[in-house]
Enzyme design. Structure first.
Site, PDB file in Angstrom:
ATOM      1  N   LYS A   1       7.333   7.242  -5.495  1.00 55.43           N
ATOM      2  CA  LYS A   1       7.077   8.045  -5.531  1.00 55.43           C
ATOM      3  C   LYS A   1       7.703   9.015  -5.288  1.00 55.43           C
ATOM      4  O   LYS A   1       7.787   9.865  -6.060  1.00 55.43           O
ATOM      5  CB  LYS A   1       8.070   7.449  -4.028  1.00 55.43           C
ATOM      6  CG  LYS A   1       6.869   6.614  -2.293  1.00 55.43           C
ATOM      7  CD  LYS A   1       6.423   7.436  -1.608  1.00 55.43           C
ATOM      8  CE  LYS A   1       5.900   5.350  -0.999  1.00 55.43           C
ATOM      9  NZ  LYS A   1       5.010   6.039   0.002  1.00 55.43           N
TER      10      LYS A   1
ATOM     11  N   TYR B   1       5.494  -3.582   3.357  1.00 56.06           N
ATOM     12  CA  TYR B   1       4.642  -2.870   2.334  1.00 56.06           C
ATOM     13  C   TYR B   1       5.011  -3.033   1.417  1.00 56.06           C
ATOM     14  O   TYR B   1       6.255  -2.214   0.848  1.00 56.06           O
ATOM     15  CB  TYR B   1       4.202  -1.925   2.952  1.00 56.06           C
ATOM     16  CG  TYR B   1       3.055  -1.375   1.954  1.00 56.06           C
ATOM     17  CD1 TYR B   1       1.098  -2.323   1.947  1.00 56.06           C
ATOM     18  CD2 TYR B   1       2.918  -0.315   1.446  1.00 56.06           C
ATOM     19  CE1 TYR B   1       0.055  -1.914   1.272  1.00 56.06           C
ATOM     20  CE2 TYR B   1       1.475   0.612   0.783  1.00 56.06           C
ATOM     21  CZ  TYR B   1       0.419  -0.265   0.699  1.00 56.06           C
ATOM     22  OH  TYR B   1      -0.097   0.473  -0.143  1.00 56.06           O
TER      23      TYR B   1
ATOM     24  N   ASP C   1      12.374  -3.489  -3.234  1.00 57.33           N
ATOM     25  CA  ASP C   1      11.362  -2.181  -3.206  1.00 57.33           C
ATOM     26  C   ASP C   1      12.437  -1.268  -2.748  1.00 57.33           C
ATOM     27  O   ASP C   1      11.974  -1.265  -2.122  1.00 57.33           O
ATOM     28  CB  ASP C   1      10.264  -3.016  -2.948  1.00 57.33           C
ATOM     29  CG  ASP C   1       8.898  -2.298  -2.658  1.00 57.33           C
ATOM     30  OD1 ASP C   1       9.855  -0.652  -3.363  1.00 57.33           O
ATOM     31  OD2 ASP C   1       7.984  -2.129  -2.564  1.00 57.33           O
TER      32      ASP C   1
HETATM   33  C1  LIG Z   1       8.184   0.430  -0.074  1.00 61.25           C
HETATM   34  C2  LIG Z   1       6.890   0.867  -1.075  1.00 61.25           C
HETATM   35  N1  LIG Z   1       6.414  -0.279  -2.219  1.00 61.25           N
HETATM   36  C3  LIG Z   1       5.464   0.114  -2.830  1.00 61.25           C
HETATM   37  C4  LIG Z   1       4.466   1.623  -1.991  1.00 61.25           C
HETATM   38  C5  LIG Z   1       3.306   1.698  -3.060  1.00 61.25           C
HETATM   39  O1  LIG Z   1       3.433   2.891  -3.182  1.00 61.25           O
HETATM   40  P1  LIG Z   1       2.043   3.234  -4.151  1.00 61.25           P
HETATM   41  O2  LIG Z   1       1.013   3.643  -3.082  1.00 61.25           O
HETATM   42  O3  LIG Z   1       2.752   4.470  -5.326  1.00 61.25           O
HETATM   43  O4  LIG Z   1       1.800   2.383  -4.789  1.00 61.25           O
HETATM   44  C6  LIG Z   1       4.573   1.746  -1.619  1.00 61.25           C
HETATM   45  C7  LIG Z   1       3.525   2.791  -0.723  1.00 61.25           C
HETATM   46  O5  LIG Z   1       3.994   3.618   0.863  1.00 61.25           O
HETATM   47  C8  LIG Z   1       5.647   1.653   0.008  1.00 61.25           C
HETATM   48  O6  LIG Z   1       5.780   1.924   0.532  1.00 61.25           O
END
Ligand SMILES: Cc1ncc(COP(=O)(O)O)c(C=O)c1O
Length: 493
Positions: free
Chosen positions: A329, A199, A301
């Site tokens: 985060k 994700y 990511d």
């Molecule tokens: C690996 C990863 N990338 C991107 C995101 C998206 O982050 P946000 O919820 O701050 O938009 C998340 C959210 O859980 C994530 O786990």
């Protein structure tokens, strides 16, 4: 399946007794675990009964949450502020957090291992974060011009993650969206490779094969590009091609079939939206070489892994430098902030105006002040040493309970993050994860919750987060609750 996490129906109505408790602002119910010796894996009906009993206890403890959930239906869509807050049997409404604990609106205290979906590495009300925010609030909270803290943060991120230049954003979604745009803009190509089960936020290009149902996922050796959200044109979904984690051949196949068309690949270098799945030795380095040989770029990511697995993320741990890194985060100590780091070549493209990386709140002074404090005073070497001891204590305690009950499960940890996988065999990719029994994950979540430990909902997908403010007693509560749960569902030898 269209959405990765389907909200449960909300059927709980507050009872007269609950309403009375709610008025007193007190929860007078005593929590009792339903410990039944059943031995081995439970028959379906017994597992369903055990979950129903725990859900009943859960609801009895939270009459005020039930009232608010009901009232909120009128003015908050779905009664919550993000769809993943809709949990079974009902959403938990919180009143405040302090240190390693959070408190619900019924006065129940929880050891907080939810950590706001992995964002609370600092814990709650950390003095350094408080000070930084207070100091900045009195000096102005928004200018849309750079401040010295932004430079200090970028310098520190460069030191930790090894990429020289940075920009900021406000959420993980924005950060990965910029990374994908950048890879396309630099290469002039449209196709993106993404891993099945990863994700990366809710923008169009990455809402593909996040958590596809088996019938939508396609053949194992040629996964479909399965839409993970409605509202996204198929023409965009089709530009995202799906590979398998820990399988270099799947990327090689895509690159071979689409010569000169792939802009790059985005990957969680440790998968953390399917429990925790680690890369096999050499996988990430080989991936980078392969992509570069085809003129494509690589984004790690690290929104989730970033500061939580260690001071410089998976990037530093594995010694593999991608072209781009995204962070969010835990970065802001609980304040909304994200960062995108890039190599000189990548960020020269931004500097020269090849890609306009913009946002009114990018580098917001409040966020930068909190992030600077997070990096300088919270996510320190000493903090990581303490977390490492707690990681071991949690893993060993839970593994011990598993071995005593013969439960088919194992623990996977990565720094401050950890989870119990309800499967006997290690999981190496999304297809293995599909076989994990989420009824046990939900039952475990309920036992922990009723026992005063708040794990992230969606237990099969998510992980616990140990903050810098947790201590041994907090971890012991996790382990004790797990032992009660394991005995109930696994039986004793
Ligand atoms: C690996 C990863 N990338 C991107 C995101 C998206 O982050 P946000 O919820 O701050 O938009 C998340 C959210 O859980 C994530 O786990």
């Amino acid at each position: 399946m269209v959405t990765p996490r389907q909200p449960a129906e909300q059927t709980i109505q507050p009872t007269a007794k609950n309403a009375e408790n709610a008025e007193n602002g007190k929860n007078t119910e005593t929590v009792k675990h339903c410990v039944e010796r059943v031995g081995g894996a439970l028959p379906d009906t017994e597992l369903a009964q055990l979950i129903a009993t725990q859900e009943e206890i859960f609801v009895r403890r939270q009459p005020n949450s039930a009232h608010l959930a009901q009232a909120a239906q009128q003015h908050l869509a779905g009664g919550v502020t993000s769809s993943w807050q809709i949990t079974a049997p009902q959403p938990v409404w919180l009143s405040h957090g302090y240190g390693s604990k959070v408190y619900d609106v019924d006065g129940n205290e929880y050891v907080d291992l939810h950590g706001g979906y992995g964002a609370a590495l600092a814990g709650h009300g950390h003095p350094a974060i408080q000070e930084a925010i207070k100091a900045q609030v009195s000096k102005g909270t928004h200018f849309a011009q750079p401040t010295p803290n932004a430079l200090a943060v970028a310098r520190e991120l460069a030191k930790r993650f090894g990429l020289p230049r940075w920009r900021f954003a406000n959420s993980g979604t924005e950060a990965t969206m910029d990374a994908v745009h950048l890879m396309r803009s630099i290469t002039g190509r449209d196709l993106l490779i993404k891993i099945e089960g990863c994700y990366h936020g809710h923008h169009d290009s990455v809402q593909v094969s996040v958590m596809p149902d088996p019938e939508d996922a396609g053949p194992r050796d040629r996964p479909n590009s399965a839409p993970s959200s409605t509202g996204i044109p198929a023409a965009i979904t089709d530009l995202t091609l799906i590979a398998t984690f820990n399988d270099l051949g799947s990327v090689e196949r895509i690159l071979g079939e689409h010569q000169g068309q792939v802009a790059g690949m985005i990957i969680e270098p440790i998968m953390m939206n399917a429990g925790i799945i680690k890369p096999q030795p050499g996988y990430l380095a080989a991936l980078k070489d392969l992509l570069h040989r085809h003129g494509a770029l690589l984004t790690f990511d690290e929104v989730k892994t970033g500061l939580t697995v260690g001071p410089g993320g998976v990037t530093r741990q594995q010694g593999v430098q991608p072209d781009l890194i995204t962070l969010a985060k835990s970065l802001g100590g609980g304040v909304s902030v994200a960062a995108v780091g890039g190599t000189e070549a990548v960020m020269d493209h931004v500097a020269s105006g090849g890609y306009e990386m913009v946002g009114t709140f990018n580098g917001n002074p409040l966020a930068m002040a909190a992030t600077r404090a997070m990096l300088a005073e919270v996510a320190t070497d000493a903090a990581y040493e303490k977390i490492e001891k707690l990681r071991l204590r949690a893993a060993e305690g839970i593994e011990d309970a598993i071995s005593k009950t013969g439960l088919s499960a194992h623990v996977v940890t990565a720094g401050a993050k950890g989870c119990v996988v309800f499967a006997a065999e290690p999981v190496t990719s999304y297809r293995g994860f599909l076989g994990v029994d989420d009824r046990y994950s939900h039952a475990h979540w309920l036992y922990q919750h009723n026992g005063g430990v708040f794990l992230p909902p969606w237990g099969k997908i998510e992980q616990w987060l140990i903050s810098v403010q947790h201590d041994e007693a907090d971890v012991d509560r996790l382990v004790e609750n797990f032992a009660v749960f394991a005995q109930a569902v696994g039986g004793a030898p």
